[in-house]
Design a protein around this motif. Structure first.
Motif, mmCIF file in Angstrom:
data_model
loop_
_atom_site.group_PDB
_atom_site.id
_atom_site.type_symbol
_atom_site.label_atom_id
_atom_site.label_comp_id
_atom_site.label_asym_id
_atom_site.label_seq_id
_atom_site.Cartn_x
_atom_site.Cartn_y
_atom_site.Cartn_z
ATOM 1 N N HIS A 1 0.879 -1.009 -0.056
ATOM 2 C CA HIS A 1 -0.419 0.163 0.120
ATOM 3 C C HIS A 1 0.802 1.564 -0.007
ATOM 4 O O HIS A 1 0.243 1.894 -0.332
ATOM 5 N N ILE A 2 2.152 1.025 0.446
ATOM 6 C CA ILE A 2 2.965 2.251 0.899
ATOM 7 C C ILE A 2 3.431 2.963 -0.814
ATOM 8 O O ILE A 2 3.779 4.170 -0.837
ATOM 9 N N TYR A 3 3.643 2.382 -1.736
ATOM 10 C CA TYR A 3 4.042 2.259 -3.383
ATOM 11 C C TYR A 3 2.818 3.527 -3.712
ATOM 12 O O TYR A 3 3.494 3.004 -5.272
ATOM 13 N N PHE B 1 -1.952 6.446 -1.937
ATOM 14 C CA PHE B 1 -0.969 6.709 -0.290
ATOM 15 C C PHE B 1 0.048 8.227 -0.878
ATOM 16 O O PHE B 1 -0.352 8.899 0.247
ATOM 17 N N LYS B 2 0.465 8.562 -1.531
ATOM 18 C CA LYS B 2 1.236 8.715 -1.712
ATOM 19 C C LYS B 2 0.697 10.264 -1.930
ATOM 20 O O LYS B 2 0.840 11.932 -1.684
ATOM 21 N N VAL B 3 -0.904 10.106 -2.252
ATOM 22 C CA VAL B 3 -2.617 10.858 -2.698
ATOM 23 C C VAL B 3 -2.228 11.451 -1.332
ATOM 24 O O VAL B 3 -2.080 12.893 -0.676
ATOM 25 N N ILE B 4 -2.342 10.692 0.451
ATOM 26 C CA ILE B 4 -2.468 11.432 1.873
ATOM 27 C C ILE B 4 -1.709 11.597 1.756
ATOM 28 O O ILE B 4 -1.007 12.963 2.719
ATOM 29 N N GLU B 5 0.667 11.427 1.141
ATOM 30 C CA GLU B 5 1.361 11.894 2.529
ATOM 31 C C GLU B 5 1.570 13.463 1.394
ATOM 32 O O GLU B 5 1.642 14.771 2.149
ATOM 33 N N PHE C 1 4.094 9.133 9.955
ATOM 34 C CA PHE C 1 4.870 10.334 10.933
ATOM 35 C C PHE C 1 5.551 10.010 11.630
ATOM 36 O O PHE C 1 5.942 10.936 12.618
ATOM 37 N N GLY C 2 6.448 9.353 11.322
ATOM 38 C CA GLY C 2 7.797 8.750 12.008
ATOM 39 C C GLY C 2 7.479 7.467 12.998
ATOM 40 O O GLY C 2 6.279 7.250 13.443
ATOM 41 N N LEU C 3 8.497 7.369 13.896
ATOM 42 C CA LEU C 3 8.025 6.947 15.006
ATOM 43 C C LEU C 3 7.647 7.518 16.071
ATOM 44 O O LEU C 3 7.610 8.488 16.371
ATOM 45 N N PRO C 4 7.286 6.501 17.225
ATOM 46 C CA PRO C 4 6.149 7.302 18.060
ATOM 47 C C PRO C 4 6.961 6.756 19.747
ATOM 48 O O PRO C 4 7.898 6.800 19.456
ATOM 49 N N GLU C 5 6.948 8.344 20.231
ATOM 50 C CA GLU C 5 7.524 8.051 21.591
ATOM 51 C C GLU C 5 6.806 6.797 22.655
ATOM 52 O O GLU C 5 8.225 6.256 23.200
#
Length: 332
Positions: A125-127, A131-135, A194-198
């Motif tokens: 899905h990330i490709y 998904f790029k539209v969401i980004e 969003f990257g790594l969560p805390e």
């Protein structure tokens, strides 16, 4: 250059990937590994050409293939990928790639010892363009208040579980369960966006065999939370959403990405997605082909590898928070 493709795993997702790979005109299916000759030959009838069927893994890896696609049970990924790397064969391994960071670190060391070999984790899905539209839309939003990503789909093997069997996809012995299978899709999306969560917490609904049938994960970021809801024991038709202040990105399904809409909070709802591809694995197969043919930048390859490792790390922490152990966790 056409990539000579070998496959491990004779299931529906393998068939879908092969069809996607062939559609790119970058791959040729030449070899199939199966535990039994009969099953391998039966699977080969799905495709044109004359594929060799192997029941010996070492012989399969030495047969002249350029890349192997691994879609065996999760618990077998590490040993099969390690054998491929040692044999100089590039690897595409289905999610979840490996059980824990310790396995991933060993794979990373093998890749450093064999610098001509590349490894990719398949997370289709990330490709995809949607998904790029969401980004891109998230980058345009003034504020992010949080997100909820949902992927619950009744497993075709859950009936087997209810009948007293212990299918691979719902078994800790095979490093499986809801989180390690369907949960990877919303988790990949969250970390890519969003990257790594805390911090991360997993509230799992456990089956009698100790595997998770469904559950809810909370990823805590500095200024918002992302909620992941996933499972293999029921169906859900809830939408996934990314929340701004007033505006919202509305996603029909975070894994399938059939339609994405943007609601500006002022009465305007706009479809921002393109029609979903018939085969959702074509774009990732093309990305992998570009990587294997050195058509990606170093950063693009490294970003994919780092993202995969981040997902693996958070998957492991989520499992630990729910008290779910895989047999391989005891090896380290």
């Amino acid at each position: 250059m056409t990539l000579k493709l070998g496959i491990i795993g004779t299931n529906w997702i393998t068939k879908m990937f092969i069809e996607a790979a062939i559609a790119t005109d970058q791959y040729e299916l030449v070899a199939i590994y199966s535990r039994t000759e009969e099953k391998g030959q039966e699977f080969a009838t799905n495709f044109a050409g004359d594929q060799a069927v192997w029941t010996d893994l070492d012989a399969f890896l030495q047969s002249g293939i350029d890349v192997v696609y691994i879609a065996s049970p999760n618990s077998l990924h590490f040993e099969q990928a390690a054998s491929a790397i040692k044999s100089g064969v590039n690897v595409i391994v289905e999610k979840s790639a490996f059980d824990n960071p310790e396995q991933y670190e060993k794979i990373h060391s093998l890749l450093q010892e064999n610098p001509s070999v590349k490894l990719f984790e398949a997370a289709r899905h990330i490709y995809q363009d949607n998904f790029k539209v969401i980004e891109e839309k998230i980058k345009q939003m003034d504020h992010i208040s949080g997100a909820t990503f949902v992927y619950e789909k009744y497993s075709s093997r859950f009936d087997d579980y209810l009948a007293g069997k212990n299918p691979n996809v719902l078994s800790r012995e095979f490093s499986a369960g809801a989180l390690a299978d369907l949960g990877v899709y919303p988790l990949y999306a969250a970390i890519k966006l969003f990257g790594l969560p805390e911090n991360q917490y997993y509230f799992a609904t456990l089956l009698d065999n100790g595997a998770d049938g469904r559950g809810t994960a909370i990823l805590r970021y500095p200024n918002f939370d992302v909620t992941l809801i996933f499972g293999k024991s029921t169906n859900s038709y809830e939408l996934s959403e990314v929340h701004g202040r007033r505006d919202t990105i509305v996603i029909d399904n975070i894994a399938e990405l059939g339609e994405v809409k943007y609601d500006d909070g002022q009465g305007n709802l706009t479809v921002i997605s393109q029609p979903a591809p018939k085969n959702p694995m074509v774009q990732e197969a093309m990305f992998f082909a570009n990587g294997l043919q050195d058509n990606l930048t170093t950063n693009e390859y490294e970003e994919a590898a780092i993202l995969s490792q981040k997902v693996n790390l958070v998957l492991t922490k989520l499992r630990q928070s729910a008290g779910i152990k895989f047999p391989s966790d005891q090896e380290y």
